[in-house]
Design a protein around this motif. Structure first.
Motif: not given
Length: 98
Positions: A6-9, A14-16, A54-58, A86-87
């Motif tokens: 999470t910290r890396i993102m 990477k907010l979405r 800002q946005a999160f989906s699973l 993460i890319n």
């Protein structure tokens, strides 16, 4: 406390986040945490991390349609250290997915 991924993102702006996984049970647990009281503490921690974006989906994706993730997971298991991908472009140390 935020997890290392999470910290890396967040550090890479990477907010979405849109996570796709082949574990239907985990998707159900995250979407309806009240139905899983035995996992309350872990699901609360997941929700804390989720709110940082800002946005999160699973979403659930069948394993047969998840070949890129399978290839990355197999490659990561062969690495001598933790790998956080993460890319959209894999690092040179990971083989290109088929």
């Amino acid at each position: 406390m935020r997890s290392k991924p999470t910290r890396i993102m967040l550090a890479h702006n990477k907010l979405r986040m849109n996570f796709q996984m082949d574990c239907a049970q985990l998707v159900k647990m995250v979407s309806k945490p009240a139905e899983w009281p035995a996992f309350e503490i872990l699901l609360e921690e997941m929700e804390k991390c989720r709110r940082m974006f800002q946005a999160f989906s699973l979403t659930y994706i069948p394993r047969s349609q998840n070949t890129k993730a399978d290839k990355l997971a197999r490659s990561a298991r062969d690495q001598p250290h933790n790998v956080y991908y993460i890319n959209s472009i894999p690092p040179t140390s990971l083989p290109e997915p088929l």
